[in-house]
Scaffold this active site. Structure first.
Site, mmCIF file in Angstrom:
data_model
loop_
_atom_site.group_PDB
_atom_site.id
_atom_site.type_symbol
_atom_site.label_atom_id
_atom_site.label_comp_id
_atom_site.label_asym_id
_atom_site.label_seq_id
_atom_site.Cartn_x
_atom_site.Cartn_y
_atom_site.Cartn_z
ATOM 1 N N ASP A 123 0.850 -1.195 0.000
ATOM 2 C CA ASP A 123 0.000 0.000 0.000
ATOM 3 C C ASP A 123 0.885 1.245 0.000
ATOM 4 O OD1 ASP A 123 1.031 0.245 2.541
ATOM 5 O OD2 ASP A 123 -0.888 0.262 3.579
ATOM 6 N N ASP B 55 1.609 4.704 2.206
ATOM 7 C CA ASP B 55 1.361 5.378 3.496
ATOM 8 C C ASP B 55 1.765 6.838 3.353
ATOM 9 O OD1 ASP B 55 0.842 2.869 5.233
ATOM 10 O OD2 ASP B 55 2.736 2.416 4.244
ATOM 11 N N ASP C 298 -3.127 4.694 2.747
ATOM 12 C CA ASP C 298 -3.397 5.158 4.120
ATOM 13 C C ASP C 298 -3.003 6.625 4.199
ATOM 14 O OD1 ASP C 298 -4.207 2.676 4.987
ATOM 15 O OD2 ASP C 298 -2.277 2.116 5.858
HETATM 16 P P1 8DG Z 1 4.440 -2.694 2.765
HETATM 17 O O1 8DG Z 1 3.267 -1.776 2.696
HETATM 18 O O2 8DG Z 1 5.548 -2.285 1.876
HETATM 19 O O3 8DG Z 1 4.052 -4.100 2.579
HETATM 20 O O4 8DG Z 1 5.084 -2.609 4.216
HETATM 21 P P2 8DG Z 1 5.057 -1.437 5.243
HETATM 22 O O5 8DG Z 1 4.821 -0.118 4.581
HETATM 23 O O6 8DG Z 1 6.238 -1.570 6.087
HETATM 24 O O7 8DG Z 1 3.831 -1.860 6.131
HETATM 25 P P3 8DG Z 1 2.467 -1.165 6.495
HETATM 26 O O8 8DG Z 1 1.561 -2.274 6.903
HETATM 27 O O9 8DG Z 1 1.961 -0.287 5.409
HETATM 28 O O10 8DG Z 1 2.825 -0.331 7.783
HETATM 29 C C1 8DG Z 1 3.672 0.790 7.764
HETATM 30 C C2 8DG Z 1 3.829 1.305 9.137
HETATM 31 O O11 8DG Z 1 2.638 1.942 9.563
HETATM 32 C C3 8DG Z 1 4.127 0.206 10.142
HETATM 33 O O12 8DG Z 1 5.187 0.589 10.946
HETATM 34 C C4 8DG Z 1 2.945 0.118 10.995
HETATM 35 C C5 8DG Z 1 2.303 1.468 10.815
HETATM 36 N N1 8DG Z 1 0.855 1.402 10.942
HETATM 37 C C6 8DG Z 1 -0.080 0.770 10.207
HETATM 38 N N2 8DG Z 1 -1.309 0.965 10.726
HETATM 39 C C7 8DG Z 1 -1.115 1.736 11.802
HETATM 40 C C8 8DG Z 1 -1.962 2.291 12.744
HETATM 41 O O13 8DG Z 1 -3.170 2.119 12.720
HETATM 42 N N3 8DG Z 1 -1.354 3.043 13.714
HETATM 43 C C9 8DG Z 1 0.009 3.253 13.735
HETATM 44 N N4 8DG Z 1 0.555 3.982 14.696
HETATM 45 N N5 8DG Z 1 0.805 2.727 12.855
HETATM 46 C C10 8DG Z 1 0.252 1.995 11.912
HETATM 47 O O14 8DG Z 1 0.148 0.136 9.193
HETATM 48 CA CA CA Z 2 2.956 0.374 3.407
HETATM 49 CA CA CA Z 3 -0.140 0.923 5.572
#
Ligand code: 8DG
Ligand code: CA
Ligand code: CA
Length: 501
Positions: free
Chosen positions: A331, A333, A425
């Site tokens: 995804d 972020d 996100d």
């Molecule tokens: P990817 O998308 O490349 O597969 O991996 P990523 O970017 O490392 O994983 P991610 O699932 O998108 O998560 C990115 C960071 O954001 C991870 O450290 C956790 C954090 N995160 C969420 N959801 C939430 C949330 O609801 N609250 C907080 N504080 N952090 C969150 O993904």
């Molecule tokens: Ca991500």
């Molecule tokens: Ca995410």
């Protein structure tokens, strides 16, 4: 001040502090142990007193209170021999750094602990009996280790991560985390593991993880992992939990109800799906295709343009895996803030509304911020969740020929479509919380988990994506950048590219 060896004299300082020496302990978390061999006792005494005057704790004997072993004119092997007799005095798993005297002298000159560079580390022979010293080169917490993207131990980490997933599918969160911890240690190693002896010197390895690694070292694969991936429950849980909006509990319930495929879910008459799950199921194929860096940049640019049209000066940051240097992710972020505190409030609904009117949003779920309530003195909130204004959404991204790997599409009937669904996100943070939000949303998930574990266990501080709270001083620590937060925690700063724990 010269640190050259001195002859013992009537004036040389004793090893322990004298009554009239005024010493203020400035670095209680660091315990130095000076190896007397080849250093000589008078120089050792002199250096001990010097360090104590500068606020360092110096231990007379090698014990679990020692975090840094300092040696002079000794090879690593020689130091290990010296320590061998004293190893049993240490608690298992809490290993000291084995360092050259140059680190000590630099600390004395700087009047504080300086960053440990590779040149400070004493070389240690790999086949010694003193595991404790070699283990010290790999710190216990993931947030203390540099973990770049390149993983030299994929063959082991893939297996351990599969077993971690399997454990979480069975509801065994503790077991799942144990596999994650072991995999994370291997990720941080600069070279491929070749013998099981090396494993004995690493922190965080339980019997089960060791067994799996041993199996792979001997046979080239793990029969247990092969078995697990063949299991119907594993395959179904993996399929279901890859649906946006479906967690472990829901996936398990569906499995128990006899559902096995996406077709089963789509055709079920009685299944009640949330709006999020409906969208997740509808766009399953797209959402399980990797998002490229080019696509992520494009989405960040779209968001930035719209945000600027409402609020010039809005700061947009690509966080998550892309900030750590990943070339693709599941995804995108995005953090949104503004230099003027408060200006960012309410911005997200306007941005989403505008993008929606342009037909660029397939799904969104806007949540207003709740930190005013959550952090008010009479708040009863105990939630670990973020309190930011945010939207977990699905964008409809136009597929343009110039964007690298979007061209590599499947051959489904949908492949002629000129757009792709992408999970995004969007998180809005006031500038005062931005460094914490950035640190929290950059990941990796395990790095974050380890940061919080370290903060709590070692510093008695509570870290989340909003703030760092010192439970001893009972105060919130304000930060202007990520470096400030590492400093508060007494941790060496880790650039995002080294946070792939
Ligand atoms: P990817 O998308 O490349 O597969 O991996 P990523 O970017 O490392 O994983 P991610 O699932 O998108 O998560 C990115 C960071 O954001 C991870 O450290 C956790 C954090 N995160 C969420 N959801 C939430 C949330 O609801 N609250 C907080 N504080 N952090 C969150 O993904
Ligand atoms: Ca991500
Ligand atoms: Ca995410």
């Amino acid at each position: 001040m010269s640190l050259a060896p001195r002859k013992r004299s009537r004036h040389s300082l004793p090893v322990g502090p004298t009554k009239d020496e005024v010493e203020v302990l400035k670095f209680p978390d660091i315990g130095l142990f000076l190896v007397v061999r080849k250093m000589g006792s008078s120089r050792r005494s002199f250096l001990t007193a010097l360090a104590r005057r500068k606020g360092f704790r110096v231990e007379e004997a090698y014990s679990e209170r020692v975090t840094h072993v300092i040696a002079e004119h000794n090879s690593g092997a020689e130091v290990m021999q010296c320590l061998e007799r004293q190893v049993e005095k240490r608690e298992e798993g809490r290993s000291p750094m084995l360092l050259h005297i140059s680190w000590f002298t630099e600390c004395m000159a700087a009047r504080e602990p300086v960053k440990i560079e590779p040149r400070h580390l004493l070389e240690v022979q790999m086949h010694s009996d003193v595991d404790v010293v070699v283990a010290s080169l790999v710190p216990a917490y993931g947030c203390q280790r540099r973990t770049p993207l390149t993983n030299k131990n994929c063959i082991f980490t893939d297996a351990l991560e599969t077993l971690s997933k399997e454990a979480s599918f069975c509801g065994s969160d503790g077991r799942s985390l144990a596999f994650i911890r072991a995999a994370s240690v291997l990720r941080s190693l600069p070279s491929t593991l070749t013998t099981i002896e090396e494993l004995n010197r690493l922190p965080g390895f339980g019997e089960h993880s060791k067994r799996v690694v041993q199996e792979i070292l001997e046979d080239g694969f793990s029969a247990e992992v092969e078995r697990v991936t063949q299991k119907e429950k594993y395959q179904t849980m993996k399929l279901f939990t890859n649906i946006f909006g479906v967690g472990m509990k829901t996936a398990n319930r569906w499995y128990q109800e006899g559902l096995r495929s996406l077709g089963d879910l789509r055709n079920s008459q009685k299944l009640k799906l949330s709006k999020q799950q409906e969208a997740g199921l509808q766009h399953y194929e797209d959402l399980n295709m990797p998002v490229s860096r080019a696509e992520a940049d494009l989405i960040a640019k779209m968001v930035e343009e719209v945000a600027h049209s409402f609020l010039p000066g809005t700061i947009i940051t690509l966080a998550g895996g892309f900030r750590r240097g990943k070339l693709s992710g599941h995804d995108v972020d995005i953090l949104i803030t503004h230099a003027q505190e408060g200006r960012e409030e309410g911005l997200l609904s306007k941005v989403i509304g505008q993008l929606q009117s342009q037909g660029l949003i397939l799904y969104h779920d806007l949540k207003r911020n709740s930190y005013h309530d959550a952090f008010s003195p009479d708040s009863k909130s105990t939630s670990n969740m973020d309190h930011f204004e945010r939207s977990f959404s699905i964008f409809r991204l136009k597929v343009a020929s110039h964007i690298g790997d979007i061209g590599a599409r499947d051959h489904s009937p949908e492949s002629s479509k000129d757009w792709k669904a992408v999970r995004v996100d969007l998180v809005v943070t006031p500038i005062s919380q931005y460094p914490y939000a950035l640190l929290g949303w950059t990941g990796s998930k395990h790095f974050e988990r380890e940061l919080r574990r370290f903060s709590c266990n070692e510093k008695k501080m509570v870290l989340n994506s909003h703030a760092l709270y010192d439970t001893v001083e009972q105060k919130i620590l304000a930060a202007t950048c990520e470096e400030d937060i590492f400093l508060y925690l007494g941790l060496e700063y880790m650039p995002p590219s080294d946070r792939n724990a």
